[in-house]
Structure formats: C-alpha cells, structure tokens
Motif scaffolding. Structure first.
Motif, PDB file in Angstrom:
ATOM      1  N   ARG A 137       0.868  -1.194   0.000  1.00  0.00           N
ATOM      2  CA  ARG A 137       0.000   0.000   0.000  1.00  0.00           C
ATOM      3  C   ARG A 137       0.898   1.235   0.000  1.00  0.00           C
ATOM      4  O   ARG A 137       1.544   1.551   1.003  1.00  0.00           O
ATOM      5  CB  ARG A 137      -0.915   0.013   1.221  1.00  0.00           C
ATOM      6  CG  ARG A 137      -1.855  -1.181   1.299  1.00  0.00           C
ATOM      7  CD  ARG A 137      -2.829  -1.035   2.473  1.00  0.00           C
ATOM      8  NE  ARG A 137      -2.127  -0.927   3.745  1.00  0.00           N
ATOM      9  CZ  ARG A 137      -1.722  -1.963   4.477  1.00  0.00           C
ATOM     10  NH1 ARG A 137      -1.930  -3.208   4.036  1.00  0.00           N
ATOM     11  NH2 ARG A 137      -1.098  -1.780   5.626  1.00  0.00           N
ATOM     12  N   TYR A 138       0.953   1.891  -1.112  1.00  0.00           N
ATOM     13  CA  TYR A 138       1.794   3.074  -1.260  1.00  0.00           C
ATOM     14  C   TYR A 138       1.180   3.956  -2.339  1.00  0.00           C
ATOM     15  O   TYR A 138       0.359   3.511  -3.148  1.00  0.00           O
ATOM     16  CB  TYR A 138       3.226   2.694  -1.622  1.00  0.00           C
ATOM     17  CG  TYR A 138       3.336   1.606  -2.663  1.00  0.00           C
ATOM     18  CD1 TYR A 138       3.184   1.886  -4.024  1.00  0.00           C
ATOM     19  CD2 TYR A 138       3.572   0.288  -2.291  1.00  0.00           C
ATOM     20  CE1 TYR A 138       3.275   0.884  -4.972  1.00  0.00           C
ATOM     21  CE2 TYR A 138       3.660  -0.726  -3.239  1.00  0.00           C
ATOM     22  CZ  TYR A 138       3.515  -0.419  -4.567  1.00  0.00           C
ATOM     23  OH  TYR A 138       3.596  -1.408  -5.519  1.00  0.00           O
ATOM     24  N   ARG A 139       1.579   5.205  -2.333  1.00  0.00           N
ATOM     25  CA  ARG A 139       1.091   6.161  -3.324  1.00  0.00           C
ATOM     26  C   ARG A 139       2.170   6.422  -4.369  1.00  0.00           C
ATOM     27  O   ARG A 139       3.359   6.417  -4.044  1.00  0.00           O
ATOM     28  CB  ARG A 139       0.704   7.481  -2.641  1.00  0.00           C
ATOM     29  CG  ARG A 139      -0.462   7.349  -1.666  1.00  0.00           C
ATOM     30  CD  ARG A 139      -0.691   8.665  -0.929  1.00  0.00           C
ATOM     31  NE  ARG A 139       0.377   8.943   0.025  1.00  0.00           N
ATOM     32  CZ  ARG A 139       0.698  10.167   0.456  1.00  0.00           C
ATOM     33  NH1 ARG A 139       0.053  11.229  -0.017  1.00  0.00           N
ATOM     34  NH2 ARG A 139       1.660  10.335   1.344  1.00  0.00           N
ATOM     35  N   THR A 140       1.760   6.655  -5.588  1.00  0.00           N
ATOM     36  CA  THR A 140       2.702   6.963  -6.655  1.00  0.00           C
ATOM     37  C   THR A 140       2.189   8.164  -7.452  1.00  0.00           C
ATOM     38  O   THR A 140       1.001   8.463  -7.455  1.00  0.00           O
ATOM     39  CB  THR A 140       2.905   5.772  -7.614  1.00  0.00           C
ATOM     40  OG1 THR A 140       1.665   5.460  -8.258  1.00  0.00           O
ATOM     41  CG2 THR A 140       3.423   4.551  -6.853  1.00  0.00           C
ATOM     42  N   ARG A 155       2.887  14.418  -2.141  1.00  0.00           N
ATOM     43  CA  ARG A 155       2.603  15.429  -1.119  1.00  0.00           C
ATOM     44  C   ARG A 155       2.397  14.753   0.243  1.00  0.00           C
ATOM     45  O   ARG A 155       1.562  13.858   0.392  1.00  0.00           O
ATOM     46  CB  ARG A 155       1.348  16.218  -1.508  1.00  0.00           C
ATOM     47  CG  ARG A 155       0.984  17.382  -0.586  1.00  0.00           C
ATOM     48  CD  ARG A 155       2.037  18.482  -0.640  1.00  0.00           C
ATOM     49  NE  ARG A 155       2.225  19.046  -1.967  1.00  0.00           N
ATOM     50  CZ  ARG A 155       1.571  20.116  -2.433  1.00  0.00           C
ATOM     51  NH1 ARG A 155       0.691  20.736  -1.663  1.00  0.00           N
ATOM     52  NH2 ARG A 155       1.824  20.570  -3.643  1.00  0.00           N
ATOM     53  N   GLY A 156       3.188  15.182   1.230  1.00  0.00           N
ATOM     54  CA  GLY A 156       3.093  14.597   2.564  1.00  0.00           C
ATOM     55  C   GLY A 156       3.697  13.217   2.684  1.00  0.00           C
ATOM     56  O   GLY A 156       3.536  12.552   3.704  1.00  0.00           O
ATOM     57  N   GLY A 157       4.432  12.774   1.666  1.00  0.00           N
ATOM     58  CA  GLY A 157       5.044  11.449   1.704  1.00  0.00           C
ATOM     59  C   GLY A 157       6.469  11.540   2.217  1.00  0.00           C
ATOM     60  O   GLY A 157       7.379  11.911   1.473  1.00  0.00           O
ATOM     61  N   PHE A 158       6.672  11.218   3.484  1.00  0.00           N
ATOM     62  CA  PHE A 158       7.976  11.415   4.107  1.00  0.00           C
ATOM     63  C   PHE A 158       8.822  10.147   4.173  1.00  0.00           C
ATOM     64  O   PHE A 158      10.029  10.228   4.409  1.00  0.00           O
ATOM     65  CB  PHE A 158       7.801  11.984   5.517  1.00  0.00           C
ATOM     66  CG  PHE A 158       7.077  13.306   5.534  1.00  0.00           C
ATOM     67  CD1 PHE A 158       7.647  14.422   4.953  1.00  0.00           C
ATOM     68  CD2 PHE A 158       5.828  13.413   6.098  1.00  0.00           C
ATOM     69  CE1 PHE A 158       6.991  15.648   4.943  1.00  0.00           C
ATOM     70  CE2 PHE A 158       5.152  14.624   6.099  1.00  0.00           C
ATOM     71  CZ  PHE A 158       5.738  15.743   5.522  1.00  0.00           C
ATOM     72  N   SER A 159       8.212   8.977   3.976  1.00  0.00           N
ATOM     73  CA  SER A 159       8.983   7.732   4.055  1.00  0.00           C
ATOM     74  C   SER A 159       8.251   6.635   3.292  1.00  0.00           C
ATOM     75  O   SER A 159       7.078   6.781   2.918  1.00  0.00           O
ATOM     76  CB  SER A 159       9.187   7.300   5.514  1.00  0.00           C
ATOM     77  OG  SER A 159       7.955   6.943   6.116  1.00  0.00           O
ATOM     78  N   VAL A 160       8.965   5.518   3.095  1.00  0.00           N
ATOM     79  CA  VAL A 160       8.380   4.346   2.437  1.00  0.00           C
ATOM     80  C   VAL A 160       9.277   3.149   2.748  1.00  0.00           C
ATOM     81  O   VAL A 160      10.508   3.285   2.808  1.00  0.00           O
ATOM     82  CB  VAL A 160       8.270   4.570   0.904  1.00  0.00           C
ATOM     83  CG1 VAL A 160       9.643   4.682   0.251  1.00  0.00           C
ATOM     84  CG2 VAL A 160       7.458   3.469   0.240  1.00  0.00           C
ATOM     85  N   ILE A 208       8.973   8.454 -11.434  1.00  0.00           N
ATOM     86  CA  ILE A 208       7.812   8.107 -10.635  1.00  0.00           C
ATOM     87  C   ILE A 208       8.115   8.371  -9.160  1.00  0.00           C
ATOM     88  O   ILE A 208       9.047   7.803  -8.592  1.00  0.00           O
ATOM     89  CB  ILE A 208       7.420   6.631 -10.811  1.00  0.00           C
ATOM     90  CG1 ILE A 208       7.335   6.273 -12.305  1.00  0.00           C
ATOM     91  CG2 ILE A 208       6.117   6.336 -10.097  1.00  0.00           C
ATOM     92  CD1 ILE A 208       6.262   6.996 -13.074  1.00  0.00           C
ATOM     93  N   GLY A 209       7.305   9.221  -8.528  1.00  0.00           N
ATOM     94  CA  GLY A 209       7.395   9.411  -7.102  1.00  0.00           C
ATOM     95  C   GLY A 209       6.652   8.310  -6.378  1.00  0.00           C
ATOM     96  O   GLY A 209       5.610   7.842  -6.849  1.00  0.00           O
ATOM     97  N   ILE A 210       7.175   7.886  -5.240  1.00  0.00           N
ATOM     98  CA  ILE A 210       6.525   6.842  -4.457  1.00  0.00           C
ATOM     99  C   ILE A 210       6.709   7.179  -2.975  1.00  0.00           C
ATOM    100  O   ILE A 210       7.773   7.654  -2.563  1.00  0.00           O
ATOM    101  CB  ILE A 210       7.090   5.439  -4.774  1.00  0.00           C
ATOM    102  CG1 ILE A 210       6.442   4.381  -3.872  1.00  0.00           C
ATOM    103  CG2 ILE A 210       8.614   5.406  -4.658  1.00  0.00           C
ATOM    104  CD1 ILE A 210       6.808   2.947  -4.214  1.00  0.00           C
ATOM    105  N   ALA A 211       5.672   6.959  -2.184  1.00  0.00           N
ATOM    106  CA  ALA A 211       5.746   7.154  -0.744  1.00  0.00           C
ATOM    107  C   ALA A 211       4.563   6.454  -0.087  1.00  0.00           C
ATOM    108  O   ALA A 211       3.563   6.145  -0.751  1.00  0.00           O
ATOM    109  CB  ALA A 211       5.743   8.640  -0.370  1.00  0.00           C
ATOM    110  N   SER A 212       4.675   6.217   1.201  1.00  0.00           N
ATOM    111  CA  SER A 212       3.576   5.590   1.943  1.00  0.00           C
ATOM    112  C   SER A 212       2.434   6.591   2.105  1.00  0.00           C
ATOM    113  O   SER A 212       2.623   7.800   2.027  1.00  0.00           O
ATOM    114  CB  SER A 212       4.060   5.135   3.316  1.00  0.00           C
ATOM    115  OG  SER A 212       5.065   4.158   3.175  1.00  0.00           O
TER     116      SER A 212
END
Length: 222
Positions: A180-183, A190-195, A218-222
């Motif tokens: 479960r992560y955002r891309t 936005r607001g993705g500080f770690s993964v 591609i940006g990726i974050a939790s």
C-alpha cells in the motif's frame, strides 16, 4: 520473465531478489559479494566501483528488464558510485541489446542541477510547504554530493536510448512489505515522508509491466 537485479544484496536489492523469486521470475543477481545471495538465483560478482564490462554484459544479456538498486552504503562518503555504475550498466545493456531498466533515485533530486544542462525548477511540484522550505534544504545540505550524483545518473538515462524508469522514494525504512503506497508521475508525493524498502521493490517489479512508466520519473511514498 528473465530479470537482472543490480546491487542485489543491498537494502532494496535483497527485496527485489526475494520478491522476484517468489513471483516465479528467472533472476540473475549482480553483487559485489555474491556469496550473500540465495542459492535459487544466478549470482554474478561485479564491483560497480570498478566494473568488469564483459561480465556485466553477460549478466544483462537476455534480460526482459534490469532493476538497479545501486547506491552508496554511505551517501556522505561514497558519492559518485551510482553514476559510475550506471554508465557501465548502460554500456552493458547496449552491448547485450537489452532495453528495459528501472532504477532507484531519491525524492530530493528533482531541483538538483546537472552541469551543462538547463536549470531545473526550484522545487519539485509535489513538495508541500514543509519540504520546500525545511525538509529539502536540510537534506540537500547534508547529502548534496550524493544528490548531485543521482541527478547525473538520471541524466545518463535520459540521454540513452533505453526504455528507462526512475523511482524516486523519500526516506527509506526497514518496515515490512505493505503493498500500500502512493505513486505519482513526474512529481513527489505530497506529505510522503517515508516508504519501506520492500514497497519500493514491489513497485519496481510492478512497473516492468506498465508501459506508461517508460521514460518517466515516478514518485513513491507511503
């Protein structure tokens, strides 16, 4: 599929290998110390600080995709290894007629200039107020040489004729795989500080079958 994983014993690389094997892929794993690799992969010893091009070419020959988690173990002391190793990977892929490559970069790289290129935007379009004014300046001050090397690495791919994709995660953690992560395309989260590193590996494997990610960041974050 036949996959080649570069830096296969590193923080993200070991997840790439484990998840690819579990998914039933035929994996060639490239590492400086291949004795640390599992026995169910083809292990190839290559030190990307002093690349052996014929051996690296053999490792990527026939690969449907090359997945590179290459990066310094100590970003403040070993800056330069990523661009140097990526030059060798690109040369090996050209020699082996391999096309698809997905690499790991970092979320703060977007505004970093590359010598001889047009100045990039001052901020990544996905960064909010905190990252623009506090987080990004702090991380750039500490890891400036590392991010400069990653910016050069990304430009090497843009200048190549390969089917490349760059993954830009923020702070990496050792939390377990969530799936479960955002891309986001060509911007940070936005607001993705770690993964978790495991989630970055999961997404890299998923992008092999996503044509819309070719020649994209591609940006990726939790």
């Amino acid at each position: 599929m036949k996959l080649t994983v570069i830096a296969a014993t590193g923080g993200i690389g070991r997840h790439l290998v484990a998840q690819a094997v579990t998914a039933g892929h035929d994996v060639t794993a490239v590492a400086r110390r291949p004795r640390e690799l599992p026995t169910d992969v083809r292990a190839v010893a290559v030190d990307l600080t002093r690349p052996d091009l014929p051996t690296l070419t053999s490792a990527v020959r026939g690969a449907d995709a090359v997945l590179s988690a290459l990066g310094p173990r100590n970003p403040r002391a070993e800056a330069g290894v990523t661009s140097q190793g990526t030059r060798a990977i690109i040369a090996a892929m050209r020699a082996a007629d391999a096309r698809r490559i997905i690499i790991v970069s970092a979320a703060p790289v977007g505004p970093v200039p590359v010598p001889g290129r047009a100045e990039p935007p001052r901020h990544d379009p996905g960064d909010g107020f905190f990252m623009r004014h506090l987080g990004a300046p702090l991380t750039h001050a500490v890891f400036s040489r590392h991010y400069a090397d990653l910016a050069v690495t990304e430009q090497l791919l843009r200048d190549s004729d390969l089917e490349w994709t760059v993954s830009r995660p923020p702070k990496l953690t050792d939390k377990p795989l969530t799936g479960r992560y955002r891309t986001a395309l060509n911007r940070n989260i936005r607001g993705g500080f770690s993964v978790p590193r495991a989630d970055v590996a999961h997404h890299m494997l998923a992008m092999i079958g996503q044509p819309h990610t070719v020649k994209q960041i591609i940006g990726i974050a939790s």
